[in-house]
Scaffold this active site. Structure first.
Site, PDB file in Angstrom:
ATOM      1  N   LYS A 113       0.861  -1.185   0.000  1.00 32.42           N
ATOM      2  CA  LYS A 113       0.000   0.000   0.000  1.00 32.42           C
ATOM      3  C   LYS A 113       0.899   1.237   0.000  1.00 32.42           C
ATOM      4  O   LYS A 113       2.004   1.200   0.543  1.00 32.42           O
ATOM      5  CB  LYS A 113      -0.861   0.027   1.280  1.00 32.42           C
ATOM      6  CG  LYS A 113      -1.976  -1.004   1.320  1.00 32.42           C
ATOM      7  CD  LYS A 113      -3.213  -0.481   0.636  1.00 32.42           C
ATOM      8  CE  LYS A 113      -4.309  -1.528   0.530  1.00 32.42           C
ATOM      9  NZ  LYS A 113      -4.859  -1.904   1.832  1.00 32.42           N
ATOM     10  N   HIS A 116       0.951   7.017   2.269  1.00 27.95           N
ATOM     11  CA  HIS A 116       0.231   8.247   1.906  1.00 27.95           C
ATOM     12  C   HIS A 116       0.126   9.200   3.084  1.00 27.95           C
ATOM     13  O   HIS A 116       0.552   8.879   4.200  1.00 27.95           O
ATOM     14  CB  HIS A 116      -1.143   7.912   1.328  1.00 27.95           C
ATOM     15  CG  HIS A 116      -2.041   7.213   2.291  1.00 27.95           C
ATOM     16  ND1 HIS A 116      -2.804   7.883   3.213  1.00 27.95           N
ATOM     17  CD2 HIS A 116      -2.279   5.890   2.477  1.00 27.95           C
ATOM     18  CE1 HIS A 116      -3.485   7.003   3.926  1.00 27.95           C
ATOM     19  NE2 HIS A 116      -3.178   5.796   3.505  1.00 27.95           N
ATOM     20  N   HIS A 119      -0.639   8.549   6.783  1.00 25.62           N
ATOM     21  CA  HIS A 119       0.323   8.003   7.749  1.00 25.62           C
ATOM     22  C   HIS A 119       1.180   9.085   8.399  1.00 25.62           C
ATOM     23  O   HIS A 119       2.018   8.790   9.244  1.00 25.62           O
ATOM     24  CB  HIS A 119       1.271   7.012   7.065  1.00 25.62           C
ATOM     25  CG  HIS A 119       0.605   5.758   6.607  1.00 25.62           C
ATOM     26  ND1 HIS A 119       0.212   4.770   7.477  1.00 25.62           N
ATOM     27  CD2 HIS A 119       0.241   5.335   5.377  1.00 25.62           C
ATOM     28  CE1 HIS A 119      -0.351   3.793   6.802  1.00 25.62           C
ATOM     29  NE2 HIS A 119      -0.360   4.116   5.524  1.00 25.62           N
TER      30      HIS A 119
HETATM   31  N1  ARG Z   1      -1.455  -1.171   9.894  1.00 29.69           N
HETATM   32  C1  ARG Z   1      -2.560  -0.602  10.592  1.00 29.69           C
HETATM   33  C2  ARG Z   1      -3.248   0.468   9.733  1.00 29.69           C
HETATM   34  O1  ARG Z   1      -2.635   1.035   8.855  1.00 29.69           O
HETATM   35  C3  ARG Z   1      -2.163   0.059  11.887  1.00 29.69           C
HETATM   36  C4  ARG Z   1      -1.589  -0.865  12.913  1.00 29.69           C
HETATM   37  C5  ARG Z   1      -1.528  -0.222  14.254  1.00 29.69           C
HETATM   38  N2  ARG Z   1      -0.912  -1.033  15.245  1.00 29.69           N
HETATM   39  C6  ARG Z   1      -1.472  -2.078  15.832  1.00 29.69           C
HETATM   40  N3  ARG Z   1      -0.761  -2.755  16.704  1.00 29.69           N
HETATM   41  N4  ARG Z   1      -2.713  -2.435  15.606  1.00 29.69           N
HETATM   42  O2  ARG Z   1      -4.419   0.727   9.951  1.00 29.69           O
END
Ligand code: ARG
Length: 549
Positions: A113, A116, A119
């Site tokens: 992905k 963007h 983040h």
């Molecule tokens: N990768 C996830 C997202 O972009 C966020 C993860 C956050 N950390 C976790 N331990 N859940 O939505």
């Protein structure tokens, strides 16, 4: 450094029942310290104004003036003592968190992905918190909890097999992956074969099939290579890149813990944990056997607790995942883990760019690297105009452009939604990163011109209002750093830096620095302390502090 707040607290606690140390606040326009008396009105059955008058008569502290004003108790320290005290310790010496360990889960990008603008906040808030906690002496574990598990990766392999090509993938990297994924998405809706094939590939990734895993690892490194370029520009490093896939086989261990406590229920073939009336149940495993996001997060929480023995575990994640973290922490609480209360969701608001909300799902993705590039290009144009003779303009523009975006993201309270504007973020006269960087460079240029060298300083030369206002803001800079860390609010530091710059610029205009003798020496000394503090603070917020601009 002497703690005046503690003196005040000790001297005032008898007169003001229920006084807490944190009720003593620092530095405003009227005094050096103050206690608002409103909260004592109920207990003491008097008006705040009367409380302040009576307390002022009762409190005696050597070298300090105590005065009531409209329900506030104002304390003014003898200036020369205050100034000597402010400079009695070196910058960054304050280490109240030595021995503490903090895990910070932030940025946590998703494989294949784009990185963007959505983040931006998690990346810079998390990155700044790492620096703030480290500065205070804590051991920090910065964790990029990669989104590297899910059926979409089977889809991607299937798309690559059908329409992809190695050469193109090597050349175009993430752009190619995104296109393949969009094509998979569209065509699998029309053709069930594609979806079935994708499912098979995703099972093959899980069972460790060499071809599938090899390809997936390639997707992973393409994504990370791009993300790391951004992290380098933002002065961010991680201690761990263990992602969701690492925890898949550890979910069974969580299930046995849940089972032992009789918390696991079956509902329509799925495994759930009921969490009471105010929350929907947590879904641990689907009826088809697939583990779920929260289950992997539970496994990750145990892993972190076992491996890092954290005192706090922070998750810097957007507010729309609030329910997920509430459920996660609740399950740990039901499991009887005392450390459940050390888990914190550090939430933040939405970012839009000129009024447009962003999400990956829509076609209008805005890459963070493109936003940084645009900021750097604008910064370069401004620098060329302001200072055409500057050496290494490109390096300075990189620091200023990237710094403008980061500082802007860290300038408001994190929960507030943000509308980002490049022009505002790059305003050299606004409350911005470039303004702080420019003030720092200006201090340096004063010091260079004067050929400043540290030596003996007569602090009594720094007692006028303009100098003293600067010193008050420097004196408890450590407090700002501490507050920013423990409230997970880097804006406390960014706002303080802007205030220091404003006060310094008033001092610069009011007090001629190059006036000779010991006054000049003292004013140069103050300028050097301002430069050091600005640089230290900018670095804590991930910004560079160019020597010249
Ligand atoms: N990768 C996830 C997202 O972009 C966020 C993860 C956050 N950390 C976790 N331990 N859940 O939505």
């Amino acid at each position: 450094m002497h703690d005046y707040k503690l003196d005040i607290f000790n001297a005032a606690k008898d007169a003001l029942q229920g006084l807490e140390y944190s009720d003593v606040t620092a530095a405003d326009a009227f005094c050096d310290y103050c206690i608002p008396c409103f909260k004592f009105a109920k207990i003491l059955r008097k008006s705040p104004a009367a409380i302040a008058v009576d307390a002022a008569a009762a409190i005696k502290i050597d070298g300090m003036k105590v005065e009531p004003l409209n329900g506030y108790l104002n304390f003014t320290v003898e200036r020369s003592a205050f100034v000597a005290n402010a400079f009695s310790s070196a910058l960054g010496e304050y280490k109240p968190l030595v021995g503490k360990t903090v895990c910070i889960d932030f940025s946590s990008v998703n494989i294949a992905k784009p990185f963007h603008i959505g983040h931006l906040m998690t990346t810079v808030i998390g990155g700044a918190l790492c620096k703030l906690y480290r500065a205070l002496g804590a051991t920090v574990v910065g964790i990029n909890h990669l989104g590297d598990f899910g059926t979409q990766f089977g889809g991607l392999i299937s798309a690559y097999k059908r329409w992809g090509d190695e050469k193109r993938l090597d050349e175009r990297g993430l752009d190619e992956l995104l296109e393949l994924y969009v094509r998979y998405h569209n065509e699998s809706e029309k053709d069930a074969d594609i979806a079935n094939e994708a499912r098979e590939w995703s099972q093959k990734i899980e069972s460790g099939d060499r071809f599938a895993v090899g390809l997936f690892d390639k997707f992973k490194s393409i994504t990370l290579e791009q993300a790391k370029k951004v992290y380098d520009r933002l002065n961010i490093e991680f201690d761990s890149y263990l992602g969701e896939s690492f925890y898949v086989d550890k979910v069974a261990g969580v299930e046995s813990k849940l089972d032992a406590k009789k918390l696991l229920k079956t509902s329509d073939g799925a495994e759930i944990v009921e969490l009471g009336d105010d929350m929907p149940p947590a879904l641990i495993r689907r009826s088809d056997g697939a583990s779920l996001y929260i289950a992997r997060d539970l496994a990750a929480a145990y892993y972190r607790h076992e491996n890092y023995a954290f005192d706090k575990c922070l998750y810097v994640v957007a507010s729309h995942q609030a329910l997920h973290f509430k459920q996660l922490f609740k399950v740990l609480e039901l499991l009887g883990e005392p450390w459940a209360s050390d888990m914190v969701h550090v939430s933040y608001g939405m970012v839009s760019v000129e009024g447009m909300a962003l999400s990956t799902r829509r076609g209008n993705v805005l890459y963070l690297s493109d936003v940084l590039d645009a900021a750097v290009e604008k910064a370069l144009a401004i620098i060329v105009e302001r200072n055409p003779d500057l050496n290494d303009k490109n390096a300075v523009a990189e620091s200023v452009g990237v710094g403008a975006v980061v500082f802007d993201a860290l300038y408001d309270g994190r929960l507030k939604d943000k509308n980002f504007s490049l022009a505002d973020a790059l305003n050299f006269d606004g409350e911005t990163g470039p303004y702080v960087q420019y003030t720092h460079a200006r201090c340096n240029s004063v010091l260079n011109k004067a050929d400043y060298k540290a030596g003996d300083v007569d602090y009594s030369e720094l007692l006028d209002d303009a100098a003293y206002d600067v010193i008050k803001l420097l004196a408890d800079f450590d407090d700002a750093v501490y507050g920013a860390a423990v409230k997970y609010e880097p804006s406390i530091v960014s706002r303080r830096l802007v205030k220091i710059c404003q006060a310094f610029n008033r001092f610069y205009n009011a007090d001629r620095i190059m006036c000779g003798g010991k006054t000049q020496a003292a004013r140069l000394f103050l300028t050097a302390r301002v430069a050091d503090t600005l640089k230290y603070g900018l670095n804590l917020l991930l910004l560079d502090a160019p020597e010249r601009m």
